[in-house]
Motif scaffolding. Structure first.
Motif, PDB file in Angstrom:
ATOM      1  N   VAL A 104       0.945  -1.270   0.026  1.00 39.10           N
ATOM      2  CA  VAL A 104      -0.054  -0.142  -0.023  1.00 39.10           C
ATOM      3  C   VAL A 104       0.845   1.356  -0.071  1.00 39.10           C
ATOM      4  O   VAL A 104       0.737   2.119  -0.901  1.00 39.10           O
ATOM      5  CB  VAL A 104      -0.989  -0.114   1.162  1.00 39.10           C
ATOM      6  N   VAL A 105       1.574   1.318   0.920  1.00 41.76           N
ATOM      7  CA  VAL A 105       2.804   2.575   0.999  1.00 41.76           C
ATOM      8  C   VAL A 105       3.492   2.751  -0.341  1.00 41.76           C
ATOM      9  O   VAL A 105       3.301   3.748  -0.920  1.00 41.76           O
ATOM     10  CB  VAL A 105       3.768   2.324   2.119  1.00 41.76           C
ATOM     11  N   LEU A 106       4.165   1.603  -0.943  1.00 40.80           N
ATOM     12  CA  LEU A 106       4.773   1.944  -2.147  1.00 40.80           C
ATOM     13  C   LEU A 106       3.993   2.465  -3.380  1.00 40.80           C
ATOM     14  O   LEU A 106       4.061   3.187  -4.140  1.00 40.80           O
ATOM     15  CB  LEU A 106       5.705   0.509  -2.570  1.00 40.80           C
ATOM     16  N   ILE A 107       2.634   1.857  -3.178  1.00 38.58           N
ATOM     17  CA  ILE A 107       1.674   2.089  -4.495  1.00 38.58           C
ATOM     18  C   ILE A 107       1.174   3.662  -4.261  1.00 38.58           C
ATOM     19  O   ILE A 107       1.347   4.628  -4.965  1.00 38.58           O
ATOM     20  CB  ILE A 107       0.468   1.084  -4.518  1.00 38.58           C
TER      21      ILE A 107
ATOM     22  N   SER B 268       4.248   5.919  -5.205  1.00 48.27           N
ATOM     23  CA  SER B 268       4.406   6.243  -6.583  1.00 48.27           C
ATOM     24  C   SER B 268       3.771   6.905  -7.198  1.00 48.27           C
ATOM     25  O   SER B 268       3.560   7.673  -8.315  1.00 48.27           O
ATOM     26  CB  SER B 268       4.842   4.907  -6.916  1.00 48.27           C
ATOM     27  N   ARG B 269       2.189   6.691  -6.750  1.00 53.46           N
ATOM     28  CA  ARG B 269       0.985   7.618  -7.303  1.00 53.46           C
ATOM     29  C   ARG B 269       1.034   9.057  -6.944  1.00 53.46           C
ATOM     30  O   ARG B 269       0.934   9.811  -7.891  1.00 53.46           O
ATOM     31  CB  ARG B 269      -0.318   7.025  -6.890  1.00 53.46           C
ATOM     32  N   ARG B 270       1.668   9.111  -5.828  1.00 54.51           N
ATOM     33  CA  ARG B 270       1.637  10.592  -5.318  1.00 54.51           C
ATOM     34  C   ARG B 270       2.803  11.470  -6.312  1.00 54.51           C
ATOM     35  O   ARG B 270       2.619  12.569  -6.906  1.00 54.51           O
ATOM     36  CB  ARG B 270       2.328  10.827  -4.034  1.00 54.51           C
TER      37      ARG B 270
END
Ligand code: ADP
Ligand code: MG
Lengths: 288, 237
Positions: free
Chosen positions: A278-281, A284-286
């Motif tokens: 969740v954190v990585l996704i 990277s979206r941000r």
């Protein structure tokens, strides 16, 4: 929902977060200062656990006493490994570095298997292992409590060193700009050596505690490498200050799932990595 | 005594040779500039002198001492400061911490750190105003001042300065060059490498011209200002 169970889950999570922080902060130090991704970190932790076990079996050392032997022993082990291998791959591609540290981890693990065998070992018959306190239906074991307090004390000590001492400032300088650091008179390679050795010592200290909390086998290290990685990624690669909060978050999530979800105990590791995904996704979206 | 004596210096990145038998000298107290186009090897030359590049041949002697074998950390102990390309500041530290770190690891500099800091602030009052600010949040000109300040904190007798004018507005460039002149007048020998040929020839006493990694000319700075070749190649007159 059972309130006592919830409180128990929260408390267990908080207590577990101390050890996680201790192990992760060492990994973050190696990544932040040296820029090396050390897949053998969990094996330093494992070696710490089995040294403490051996000191207990051979000399009857209390684990608290062993802390003072294991830390320098792992510091020296870390320094030797840095000198004999890590320092030669600092400019190599990251994949090569990872492969090297991964290999070091496997060697340490196999050596431990040769020496101690594959059975779980633990420092079980210290008198205080069974002491616990009941507070309003919630139980607190003395060992988890002590390991939490000692871990936090050590992590706080590291923060103090990094933020308030010349050595700490030197490490931050090297981490922020190697070129600048060598131009103000720092032997960058020596600082790397210290950081790596310190990182190993921190992992070893955590290992001593796991030898009392659980009954580890020589393969315990890898799970902790992964957990420490998860926490380091959550905190932001190389961000040492963020480690405490990240450890608390994942330890709480892990503990709550284990206590509140039916059969949750077997989901412990899944929780860790669900958080990381969740954190990585989200991150990277941000950035995108 | 000579502050710096470089003889037949060659430098390499891997197998690629970038400097070819570079020789030049700087007397103690001088202000010398090395001018050259982008890619001529100016940065490589300074890095070879200060120990940031170890893949090199030839000799470098500073104040009578041979330094070409030493690490950068040892060379700064031989009283050679380097204001490097790209500034190389500690971006998550404050201006003050960056300055202090210049003196922290060198006993002779540490003893005089308070005095040197006051001197740096007198040269660049802007740094004093920004004392508590993180280096990473400074403007380009302020970063350049801080890089010079940090190098001064190491108490150099010889200061190597790499393109301080790069990316600076003309007014700021003037401030920085003025500061270098002042530093030189206080007794610090200066070697300045620059693409901004006009400004550096005005500031320096002597100059060398570097082309494709070789010294092709050396003269009084003032005479180079009137040299038709230099004017055509670098001054665009
Ligand atoms: N790290 C490097 N690796 C390979 N070549 C480099 C490197 N740095 C500089 N060079 C090459 O060396 C030459 C000199 O570069 P440099 O010393 O930076 O010149 P200047 O400072 O005069 O602009 C250039 O051709 C440049 O492409
Ligand atoms: Mg350059």
């Amino acid at each position: 929902m059972d309130l006592t169970l919830l409180l128990q889950g929260i408390l267990s999570g908080i207590l577990a977060s101390g050890l996680y922080a201790l192990v992760s902060v060492g990994l973050a130090l190696a990544i932040g200062v040296i820029g090396i991704v050390n897949f053998a970190h969990g094996e330093f932790f494992m070696v710490g656990a089995f040294l403490a076990y051996q000191l207990f079996i051979s000399f009857g050392f209390d684990p608290v006493l062993s802390l003072f032997f294991v830390a320098p022993a792992l510091f020296i082990l870390g320094a030797l490994i840095y000198r004999s291998s890590i320092q030669f791959v600092l400019k190599a591609p990251e994949l090569n570095q990872m492969l090297l540290t991964f290999g070091i981890g496997i060697i340490l693990q196999n050596l431990a298997l040769v020496i101690w065998g594959g059975d779980p070992r633990s420092i079980s018959n210290v008198p205080y292992r069974s002491i616990g306190y009941q507070v309003g239906g919630v139980s607190i074991g003395l060992v988890p409590l002590a390991s939490f307090l000692i871990s936090i004390f050590i992590v706080a000590g590291l923060y103090f060193v990094l933020l308030k001492t010349p050595l700490g400032r030197a490490m931050r300088a090297v981490a922020q700009n190697r070129t600048g650091a060598s131009l103000v008179g720092l032997e960058v390679n020596r600082i790397y050596l210290l950081a790596f050795a310190l990182s190993a010592a921190l992992a070893g200290l955590g290992g001593v505690m796991i030898a009392v909390i659980q009954s580890p086998t020589p393969v315990v290290g890898f799970a902790f490498t992964l957990k420490a990685f998860a926490i380091v990624v959550l905190a932001g690669l190389g961000n040492i200050r963020g480690i405490l909060g990240a450890s608390l978050l994942v330890a709480l999530a892990e503990s709550l799932v284990a206590t509140l979800v039916p059969d949750g105990d077997s989901l412990r590791n899944a929780v860790f990595f669900a958080i990381i995904f969740v954190v990585l996704i989200v991150r990277s979206r941000r950035q995108a | 005594m000579k502050a710096l004596e470089v003889k037949n210096l060659s430098a390499f990145y891997g197998k690629i040779q970038v400097l070819w038998d570079v020789s030049f000298e700087v007397e103690e107290g001088e202000f010398v500039t090395i001018i050259g186009a982008n890619g001529a090897g100016k940065t490589t030359l300074l890095k070879s002198i200060s120990g940031l590049i170890s893949n090199k041949k030839g000799t470098v002697t500073a104040f009578g001492k041979s330094i070409e074998q030493l690490s950068a950390a040892k060379i700064v102990r031989s009283h050679i400061g380097h204001v490097p390309e790209g500034r190389q500041l500690f971006h998550l530290m404050t201006v003050l911490e960056n300055l202090e770190s210049g003196a922290d690891y060198l006993p002779h500099a540490k003893r005089e750190a308070a005095k040197t800091k006051a001197y740096v602030y007198s040269l660049f009052p802007r740094l004093k105003e920004r004392e508590k600010q993180l280096a990473g949040t400074l403007s380009g000109g302020e970063r350049q001042m801080l890089a010079i300040g940090r190098a001064l904190m190491t108490k150099p007798k010889l200061l190597l300065v790499d393109e301080p004018s790069l990316g600076l507005a003309p007014a700021l460039t003037k401030t920085v060059f003025q500061a270098l002149k002042t530093i030189n007048q206080e007794g610090v020998t200066i070697v300045l490498v620059e693409q901004n040929v006009l400004q550096s020839l005005k500031a320096a006493q002597r100059a060398y011209v570097l082309e494709n990694g070789e010294v092709v000319k050396s003269a009084e700075a003032s005479s180079l200002l009137n040299d038709p070749e230099i004017q055509a190649a670098y001054l665009a007159i």
